[in-house]
Design a protein around this motif. Structure first.
Motif, PDB file in Angstrom:
ATOM      1  N   CYS A 181     -10.204  11.187   4.049  1.00 38.68           N
ATOM      2  CA  CYS A 181     -10.004  10.530   2.754  1.00 38.68           C
ATOM      3  C   CYS A 181      -8.572  10.643   2.240  1.00 38.68           C
ATOM      4  CB  CYS A 181     -10.993  11.067   1.725  1.00 38.68           C
ATOM      5  SG  CYS A 181     -10.887  12.835   1.438  1.00 38.68           S
ATOM      6  N   ARG A 182      -7.648  11.053   3.098  1.00 34.28           N
ATOM      7  CA  ARG A 182      -6.276  11.263   2.637  1.00 34.28           C
ATOM      8  C   ARG A 182      -5.652   9.988   2.089  1.00 34.28           C
ATOM      9  NH1 ARG A 182      -3.670  13.532   7.697  1.00 34.28           N
ATOM     10  NH2 ARG A 182      -5.336  12.604   8.868  1.00 34.28           N
ATOM     11  N   PHE A 183      -5.866   8.835   2.744  1.00 34.11           N
ATOM     12  CA  PHE A 183      -5.264   7.599   2.262  1.00 34.11           C
ATOM     13  C   PHE A 183      -5.927   7.139   0.971  1.00 34.11           C
ATOM     14  CE2 PHE A 183      -3.982   7.485   6.728  1.00 34.11           C
ATOM     15  CZ  PHE A 183      -2.636   7.199   6.581  1.00 34.11           C
ATOM     16  N   GLU A 184      -7.226   7.306   0.888  1.00 31.12           N
ATOM     17  CA  GLU A 184      -7.938   6.936  -0.345  1.00 31.12           C
ATOM     18  C   GLU A 184      -7.467   7.786  -1.519  1.00 31.12           C
ATOM     19  OE1 GLU A 184     -12.475   6.748  -2.182  1.00 31.12           O
ATOM     20  OE2 GLU A 184     -12.193   7.175  -0.061  1.00 31.12           O
ATOM     21  N   ASN A 185      -7.397   9.077  -1.332  1.00 30.75           N
ATOM     22  CA  ASN A 185      -6.965   9.968  -2.412  1.00 30.75           C
ATOM     23  C   ASN A 185      -5.509   9.711  -2.793  1.00 30.75           C
ATOM     24  OD1 ASN A 185      -9.478  11.163  -2.395  1.00 30.75           O
ATOM     25  ND2 ASN A 185      -8.836  12.952  -1.242  1.00 30.75           N
ATOM     26  N   THR A 186      -4.664   9.521  -1.804  1.00 31.50           N
ATOM     27  CA  THR A 186      -3.249   9.277  -2.071  1.00 31.50           C
ATOM     28  C   THR A 186      -3.055   7.951  -2.781  1.00 31.50           C
ATOM     29  OG1 THR A 186      -2.657  10.619  -0.168  1.00 31.50           O
ATOM     30  CG2 THR A 186      -0.968   9.126  -1.005  1.00 31.50           C
ATOM     31  N   TYR A 187      -3.840   6.949  -2.417  1.00 26.57           N
ATOM     32  CA  TYR A 187      -3.776   5.651  -3.092  1.00 26.57           C
ATOM     33  C   TYR A 187      -3.990   5.822  -4.598  1.00 26.57           C
ATOM     34  CZ  TYR A 187      -5.176   1.109  -4.849  1.00 26.57           C
ATOM     35  OH  TYR A 187      -5.285  -0.022  -5.612  1.00 26.57           O
ATOM     36  N   HIS A 188      -5.026   6.542  -4.969  1.00 25.91           N
ATOM     37  CA  HIS A 188      -5.331   6.740  -6.396  1.00 25.91           C
ATOM     38  C   HIS A 188      -4.212   7.528  -7.096  1.00 25.91           C
ATOM     39  CE1 HIS A 188      -9.214   4.858  -6.095  1.00 25.91           C
ATOM     40  NE2 HIS A 188      -9.521   5.641  -5.070  1.00 25.91           N
ATOM     41  N   ASP A 189      -3.654   8.505  -6.423  1.00 25.33           N
ATOM     42  CA  ASP A 189      -2.530   9.260  -6.994  1.00 25.33           C
ATOM     43  C   ASP A 189      -1.299   8.379  -7.160  1.00 25.33           C
ATOM     44  OD1 ASP A 189      -4.052  11.568  -7.127  1.00 25.33           O
ATOM     45  OD2 ASP A 189      -3.316  12.347  -5.210  1.00 25.33           O
ATOM     46  N   LEU A 190      -1.061   7.505  -6.188  1.00 24.90           N
ATOM     47  CA  LEU A 190       0.095   6.609  -6.267  1.00 24.90           C
ATOM     48  C   LEU A 190      -0.058   5.598  -7.403  1.00 24.90           C
ATOM     49  CD1 LEU A 190       2.819   5.922  -5.028  1.00 24.90           C
ATOM     50  CD2 LEU A 190       1.627   4.445  -3.397  1.00 24.90           C
ATOM     51  N   VAL A 191      -1.266   5.120  -7.613  1.00 22.04           N
ATOM     52  CA  VAL A 191      -1.529   4.224  -8.760  1.00 22.04           C
ATOM     53  C   VAL A 191      -1.193   4.947 -10.057  1.00 22.04           C
ATOM     54  CG1 VAL A 191      -3.357   3.073 -10.089  1.00 22.04           C
ATOM     55  CG2 VAL A 191      -3.232   2.755  -7.618  1.00 22.04           C
ATOM     56  N   ASP A 192      -1.595   6.205 -10.172  1.00 24.57           N
ATOM     57  CA  ASP A 192      -1.313   6.994 -11.370  1.00 24.57           C
ATOM     58  C   ASP A 192       0.195   7.150 -11.571  1.00 24.57           C
ATOM     59  OD1 ASP A 192      -2.054   8.752 -13.596  1.00 24.57           O
ATOM     60  OD2 ASP A 192      -1.339  10.377 -12.301  1.00 24.57           O
ATOM     61  N   CYS A 193       0.923   7.405 -10.490  1.00 28.53           N
ATOM     62  CA  CYS A 193       2.380   7.551 -10.585  1.00 28.53           C
ATOM     63  C   CYS A 193       3.036   6.236 -10.995  1.00 28.53           C
ATOM     64  CB  CYS A 193       2.946   8.027  -9.251  1.00 28.53           C
ATOM     65  SG  CYS A 193       2.496   9.724  -8.839  1.00 28.53           S
ATOM     66  N   GLU A 194       2.572   5.137 -10.436  1.00 30.07           N
ATOM     67  CA  GLU A 194       3.130   3.830 -10.778  1.00 30.07           C
ATOM     68  C   GLU A 194       2.904   3.517 -12.253  1.00 30.07           C
ATOM     69  OE1 GLU A 194       3.659  -0.359 -11.323  1.00 30.07           O
ATOM     70  OE2 GLU A 194       1.713   0.603 -11.461  1.00 30.07           O
ATOM     71  N   ARG A 195       1.747   3.845 -12.755  1.00 29.93           N
ATOM     72  CA  ARG A 195       1.452   3.624 -14.185  1.00 29.93           C
ATOM     73  C   ARG A 195       2.325   4.508 -15.064  1.00 29.93           C
ATOM     74  NH1 ARG A 195      -5.053   2.997 -13.434  1.00 29.93           N
ATOM     75  NH2 ARG A 195      -4.962   0.835 -12.732  1.00 29.93           N
ATOM     76  N   ALA A 196       2.604   5.710 -14.616  1.00 29.38           N
ATOM     77  CA  ALA A 196       3.492   6.601 -15.382  1.00 29.38           C
ATOM     78  C   ALA A 196       4.892   6.007 -15.472  1.00 29.38           C
ATOM     79  CB  ALA A 196       3.530   7.991 -14.740  1.00 29.38           C
ATOM     80  N   LEU A 197       5.379   5.424 -14.377  1.00 31.52           N
ATOM     81  CA  LEU A 197       6.693   4.788 -14.422  1.00 31.52           C
ATOM     82  C   LEU A 197       6.682   3.558 -15.328  1.00 31.52           C
ATOM     83  CD1 LEU A 197       7.883   5.018 -10.714  1.00 31.52           C
ATOM     84  CD2 LEU A 197       8.651   6.373 -12.667  1.00 31.52           C
ATOM     85  N   GLU A 198       5.594   2.805 -15.313  1.00 29.12           N
ATOM     86  CA  GLU A 198       5.471   1.676 -16.240  1.00 29.12           C
ATOM     87  C   GLU A 198       5.539   2.157 -17.687  1.00 29.12           C
ATOM     88  OE1 GLU A 198       1.869  -0.385 -15.252  1.00 29.12           O
ATOM     89  OE2 GLU A 198       2.890  -1.664 -13.779  1.00 29.12           O
ATOM     90  N   ASP A 199       4.908   3.298 -17.964  1.00 22.26           N
ATOM     91  CA  ASP A 199       4.963   3.855 -19.321  1.00 22.26           C
ATOM     92  C   ASP A 199       6.395   4.208 -19.718  1.00 22.26           C
ATOM     93  OD1 ASP A 199       2.266   3.569 -19.832  1.00 22.26           O
ATOM     94  OD2 ASP A 199       1.766   5.642 -19.275  1.00 22.26           O
ATOM     95  N   VAL A 200       7.174   4.686 -18.764  1.00 27.06           N
ATOM     96  CA  VAL A 200       8.580   4.987 -19.040  1.00 27.06           C
ATOM     97  C   VAL A 200       9.321   3.701 -19.377  1.00 27.06           C
ATOM     98  CG1 VAL A 200      10.737   5.785 -18.004  1.00 27.06           C
ATOM     99  CG2 VAL A 200       8.634   7.087 -17.634  1.00 27.06           C
TER     100      VAL A 200
END
Length: 66
Positions: free
Chosen positions: A7-26
């Motif tokens: 599940c490494r790619f699945e878990n990393t995908y969700h983490d990457l979405v969270d990081c991308e949203r954090a940058l959008e917030d910036v």
């Protein structure tokens, strides 16, 4: 805790979405980000570029999918 290989790619995908949203917030909401987080955001960008290069070299027909 490291991701399990199944599940490494699945878990990393969700983490990457969270990081991308954090940058959008910036960018769009004036949120702040620490120097440490920006350092790793830049490192992540470099890694994503490397990932894309590697993925584009991948011949999906040679992959065994269970």
């Amino acid at each position: 805790m490291p991701n399990m290989s199944y599940c490494r790619f699945e878990n990393t995908y969700h983490d990457l979405v969270d990081c991308e949203r954090a940058l959008e917030d910036v960018i769009y909401n004036g949120e702040e980000i620490s120097q440490r987080e920006m350092y790793y955001a830049k490192r992540m960008k470099e890694l994503c570029e490397e990932f894309l290069d590697t993925f584009n070299d991948l011949d999906e027909e040679d992959i065994t999918i269970n």
